[in-house]
Scaffold this active site. Structure first.
Site, PDB file in Angstrom:
ATOM      1  N   THR A 170       1.125  -1.236  -0.194  1.00  0.00           N
ATOM      2  CA  THR A 170      -0.087  -0.173   0.022  1.00  0.00           C
ATOM      3  C   THR A 170       0.848   0.985  -0.010  1.00  0.00           C
ATOM      4  O   THR A 170       0.606   2.613  -0.229  1.00  0.00           O
ATOM      5  CB  THR A 170      -0.423   0.578   0.672  1.00  0.00           C
ATOM      6  OG1 THR A 170      -1.629  -1.764   1.584  1.00  0.00           O
ATOM      7  CG2 THR A 170      -2.112   1.062   1.569  1.00  0.00           C
ATOM      8  N   THR A 224      -1.757 -11.039  -1.731  1.00  0.00           N
ATOM      9  CA  THR A 224      -0.098 -12.158  -1.011  1.00  0.00           C
ATOM     10  C   THR A 224      -0.195 -13.418  -1.320  1.00  0.00           C
ATOM     11  O   THR A 224       0.208 -14.220  -0.768  1.00  0.00           O
ATOM     12  CB  THR A 224      -1.146 -11.795   0.898  1.00  0.00           C
ATOM     13  OG1 THR A 224      -2.786 -12.327   0.054  1.00  0.00           O
ATOM     14  CG2 THR A 224      -0.786 -10.723   1.415  1.00  0.00           C
TER      15      THR A 224
END
Ligand code: ADE
Length: 342
Positions: free
Chosen positions: A69, A162
């Site tokens: 992020t 992920t």
């Protein structure tokens, strides 16, 4: 079973998220670690700036808490444009995404976290948006249905995941650039701890930074969390300074050992040793014995144990390594392990 883990790479509360946000680097120059990714991004951003085009769509993958992020935020800042963030599971309807996309300006960045969890229909809706900056909107059903073509501005999509293996090939292929973020080195972690401590006015010595760095599983988000726990301990039980001794005592209290392993890591290793002779064993069997979700083990526990070589992944399942036995103080015997070739 859901457990709250202080060494989880995921944010543990919205307050923590806000707090970590203040510590995040705002430019690539300030960014510590991920050197190859940073170098390549600098070139790519400069080139797209010179060409006057948006940055190519970017896919970032790797364990939680490593800066996906943050990098999206930095890319939008370096381009001087807006960042719009959303997540795969919250985009349940095409209309949700339609609203977001039609509001994007040229070179704005749309960040989709957990992009592997996009519903299929929404994912397919994104393909023409990524390729040709347009979306096809179907109105009506049956014989009167028609496709309305809506042009979009030339935005940049940054996807984060992920679990890159769960991404469909067509989606993966539509990203011009894919970067893998790996765990940070000990020295990089130390640098991040010292930087954060400076920003928060926390007094810490070299040994204190060393202990926090080794307990943070190569993950900045965990380091920043442990730094706050050590600070609290230092204020209450010492003179406010984080020394090596203060940090060690603070983490002993939390059940975190010298390598940053917590109860769940140790239980997982011990279950494989005690119930499955050290492996190999399938992750499903381990998850069932621990009453944990396979997903939790795969995303939140295994990556670091694999990284430090305590777990070994084989075709027939996971095995505990000799180093892990040593760390846990359990005698290792070859006959104790189920043979790989049995
Ligand atoms: N804080 C969290 N991640 C960081 C990084 N990679 N560099 C500098 N500060 C950070």
């Amino acid at each position: 079973m859901t457990r709250e883990r202080i060494i989880s790479g995921k944010p543990i509360s919205p307050e923590e998220d806000t707090f970590t946000w203040s510590l995040r680097p705002k430019t690539l120059k300030e960014y510590i670690g991920q050197n190859t990714v940073v170098k390549k991004l600098l070139i790519s951003l400069e080139a797209s700036g010179i060409r006057g085009e948006p940055q190519e769509h970017l896919l970032l993958h790797g364990p939680p808490g490593l800066g996906k992020t943050t990098l999206a935020y930095i890319v939008s800042r370096e381009m001087g444009t807006r960042l719009v963030t959303t997540t795969g599971p919250t985009l349940s309807k095409i209309a949700d995404l339609m609203g977001i996309m039609t509001n994007l300006d040229n070179r704005d960045v749309l960040f989709i976290d957990e992009i592997h969890r996009l519903p299929t229909a929404v994912e397919e809706f994104i393909y023409p948006a990524m390729e040709d900056f347009r979306v096809d909107f179907i109105v009506d059903k049956g014989p009167f249905s028609k496709v309305i073509n809506v042009p979009l501005k030339r935005f940049t999509l940054i996807g984060a995941t992920t679990r890159v293996g769960l991404l469909s090939a067509p989606l993966r292929d539509r990203f011009g650039i894919t970067y893998h973020l790996d765990f940070y080195s000990h020295d990089e972690m130390k640098e991040i701890v010292v930087r954060s401590a400076g920003m928060l006015d926390i007094k810490i010595d070299k040994e204190g930074a060393d202990i926090i760095a080794s307990s943070s599983r190569g993950t900045p988000r965990i380091a920043n969390r442990l730094l706050r726990r050590a600070r609290d301990y230092a204020i209450v039980k010492a003179d406010g300074n984080i020394t090596g001794e203060v940090a060690r005592k603070a983490f002993d209290l939390e059940g975190i050992d010298s390598l940053g392993l917590d109860d769940l890591d140790r239980i997982l290793l011990k279950v494989i040793i005690d119930y499955y002779k050290g492996g190999p064993v399938g992750i499903e069997a381990v998850a069932a014995t621990l009453s944990e979700e396979v997903n939790t083990l795969e995303e939140m526990v295994e990556p670091y144990l694999l990284k430090i070589g305590f777990l070994i992944r084989t075709k027939r399942g996971r095995m505990v390594s000799q180093e892990a036995y040593k760390h846990l103080g359990i005698p290792f015997t070859v006959s104790g392990q189920a043979s790989l070739f049995a």
